[in-house]
Design a protein around this motif. Sequence first.
Motif, short mmCIF file in Angstrom:
data_model
loop_
_atom_site.label_atom_id
_atom_site.label_comp_id
_atom_site.label_asym_id
_atom_site.label_seq_id
_atom_site.Cartn_x
_atom_site.Cartn_y
_atom_site.Cartn_z
N TYR A 125 39.67 -56.32 17.90
CA TYR A 125 40.36 -54.99 17.32
C TYR A 125 42.00 -55.21 17.45
O TYR A 125 42.60 -55.66 18.38
CB TYR A 125 40.20 -53.76 17.90
CG TYR A 125 38.57 -53.54 18.14
CD1 TYR A 125 37.89 -53.11 17.11
CD2 TYR A 125 37.78 -54.27 19.26
CE1 TYR A 125 36.49 -52.91 17.06
CE2 TYR A 125 36.80 -54.02 19.25
CZ TYR A 125 35.89 -53.42 18.31
OH TYR A 125 34.61 -53.22 18.29
N GLY A 126 42.67 -55.50 16.03
CA GLY A 126 43.98 -55.73 16.12
C GLY A 126 43.97 -57.31 16.28
O GLY A 126 43.14 -58.06 15.60
N ARG A 127 44.73 -57.61 17.15
CA ARG A 127 44.69 -59.20 17.73
C ARG A 127 43.97 -59.29 19.11
O ARG A 127 44.10 -60.33 19.76
CB ARG A 127 45.95 -60.04 17.70
CG ARG A 127 46.45 -60.10 16.08
CD ARG A 127 45.61 -61.01 15.31
NE ARG A 127 45.52 -62.44 15.87
CZ ARG A 127 44.74 -63.22 15.32
NH1 ARG A 127 43.88 -63.01 14.20
NH2 ARG A 127 44.69 -64.49 15.79
N ARG A 128 43.41 -58.13 19.62
CA ARG A 128 42.75 -58.15 20.86
C ARG A 128 41.45 -58.51 20.68
O ARG A 128 40.34 -57.93 20.13
CB ARG A 128 42.85 -56.91 21.39
CG ARG A 128 44.35 -56.34 21.60
CD ARG A 128 45.01 -57.15 22.58
NE ARG A 128 46.39 -56.51 22.47
CZ ARG A 128 47.53 -57.15 23.10
NH1 ARG A 128 47.78 -58.35 23.12
NH2 ARG A 128 48.72 -56.46 23.07
N PRO A 129 40.86 -59.91 21.15
CA PRO A 129 39.53 -60.17 21.02
C PRO A 129 38.68 -59.64 21.83
O PRO A 129 38.73 -59.29 23.14
CB PRO A 129 39.61 -61.82 21.50
CG PRO A 129 40.83 -61.79 22.34
CD PRO A 129 41.88 -60.85 21.57
N ALA A 130 37.48 -59.38 21.47
CA ALA A 130 36.11 -58.66 22.25
C ALA A 130 35.07 -59.72 22.20
O ALA A 130 34.30 -59.74 23.40
CB ALA A 130 35.73 -57.26 21.68
N VAL A 131 34.97 -60.74 21.36
CA VAL A 131 33.87 -61.58 21.48
C VAL A 131 34.43 -62.91 20.90
O VAL A 131 35.41 -63.12 19.90
CB VAL A 131 32.69 -61.47 20.56
CG1 VAL A 131 31.65 -62.30 20.56
CG2 VAL A 131 31.77 -60.17 21.09
N HIS A 132 34.51 -63.95 21.89
CA HIS A 132 35.20 -65.17 21.64
C HIS A 132 34.29 -66.45 21.19
O HIS A 132 33.35 -66.43 21.70
CB HIS A 132 35.78 -65.74 22.82
CG HIS A 132 37.01 -65.19 23.19
ND1 HIS A 132 38.47 -65.48 22.95
CD2 HIS A 132 37.40 -63.99 24.11
CE1 HIS A 132 39.24 -64.83 23.46
NE2 HIS A 132 38.48 -63.69 24.38
N HIS A 133 34.50 -67.03 20.22
CA HIS A 133 34.03 -68.38 19.77
C HIS A 133 32.63 -68.33 19.92
O HIS A 133 31.97 -69.29 20.88
CB HIS A 133 34.61 -69.42 20.85
CG HIS A 133 36.21 -69.48 21.06
ND1 HIS A 133 36.74 -69.22 19.70
CD2 HIS A 133 36.89 -69.35 21.77
CE1 HIS A 133 38.20 -69.12 20.36
NE2 HIS A 133 38.36 -69.31 21.54
N LEU A 134 31.78 -68.02 19.24
CA LEU A 134 30.36 -67.89 19.27
C LEU A 134 29.81 -68.75 18.07
O LEU A 134 30.22 -68.61 17.08
CB LEU A 134 30.04 -66.10 18.88
CG LEU A 134 28.54 -66.08 18.95
CD1 LEU A 134 27.56 -66.49 20.04
CD2 LEU A 134 28.02 -64.56 18.56
N ASP A 135 28.93 -69.62 18.55
CA ASP A 135 28.27 -70.56 17.63
C ASP A 135 26.81 -70.34 17.48
O ASP A 135 26.61 -70.39 18.88
CB ASP A 135 28.94 -71.85 17.93
CG ASP A 135 30.31 -72.28 17.30
OD1 ASP A 135 30.34 -72.13 16.27
OD2 ASP A 135 31.08 -72.50 18.30
N GLY A 136 26.17 -70.39 16.50
CA GLY A 136 24.70 -70.30 16.75
C GLY A 136 24.09 -69.69 15.68
O GLY A 136 24.65 -69.00 14.74
N THR A 137 22.73 -69.70 15.64
CA THR A 137 22.04 -69.04 14.49
C THR A 137 21.01 -68.05 15.22
O THR A 137 20.22 -68.49 16.03
CB THR A 137 21.15 -70.17 13.59
OG1 THR A 137 22.37 -70.78 13.06
CG2 THR A 137 20.48 -69.39 12.59
N ILE A 138 20.52 -66.98 14.63
CA ILE A 138 19.59 -66.04 14.97
C ILE A 138 18.49 -66.54 13.70
O ILE A 138 18.61 -66.22 12.64
CB ILE A 138 19.76 -64.72 14.88
CG1 ILE A 138 20.96 -64.43 15.88
CG2 ILE A 138 18.61 -63.74 15.18
CD1 ILE A 138 21.56 -62.93 15.46
N PRO A 139 17.43 -67.13 14.21
CA PRO A 139 16.44 -67.52 13.03
C PRO A 139 15.79 -66.45 12.63
O PRO A 139 15.65 -65.36 13.14
CB PRO A 139 15.46 -68.55 13.93
CG PRO A 139 16.36 -69.01 15.11
CD PRO A 139 17.13 -67.80 15.33
N ALA A 140 15.34 -66.54 11.29
CA ALA A 140 14.58 -65.47 10.54
C ALA A 140 13.40 -65.39 11.26
O ALA A 140 12.75 -66.20 11.93
CB ALA A 140 14.50 -66.01 9.05
#
Length: 248
Positions: A15-30
Amino acid sequence: MSTASVRFDGVTLGYGRRPAVHHLDGTIPAGSLMAIVGPNGAGKSTLLKGIVGTLSPLEGQISRETERLEPIAYLPQAAEIDRSFPLSVYDLVAMGLWSRSGLFGGIGRKDRGRIEEALAAVGLIGFERRPISTLSGGQMQRALFARLLLQDASLILLDEPFTAIDAKTTADLLDLIRRWHAEERTVVAVLHDLDMVRRVFPETLLIAREPVAWGQTGEVLSPENLLAARRMVEAYDPHATACQRSAA
């Protein structure tokens, strides 16, 4: 019906430039049945808002892969829903048809039948004309799940769907979640009850403003991972700004 998967590529949300979740990589498969867990303030609800699209990433990209473009069925936290609005249970549930019929689309005989089926599926036959302001917490959640049923979405996001509701309602709504999973829909739920997660959800993402562990629930919810998540949230600097990832 089509199925949906969700992909995260270096995603930072905030929110703004205040991060709440950092650097997430991955996949939620179908077809996944996945829980998102973590301490208070870990960014769980923020992540759902990023998937829905109401919050744009500060960095990275969230993409959804489907055979055709479909709406997402999203249940926000109970505190975000205005129950003072003069709306009947029937009308609240019927809103689930809007994504397909449009805001001003008429409700025909077939649609009325679908609304009645959804009400029956959540145990609310006879409540059609009740104002939503008169419902208990469990009854309101049943009505909201009926609305989700009518959306017929391939991707369903639930933010703390069992907070402050009775055990019978929880069990009934878990049966609906199992039904969606059997239909190969992708279901992602933010939850606090780790025993429930272990019983019902085969895959879990544990976050503490950044991913701690993601995979099979029994492996993710280890004492070591849960302790690490708690320590990470406690050490979080609320004044930090979003940072760039270093090149690999």
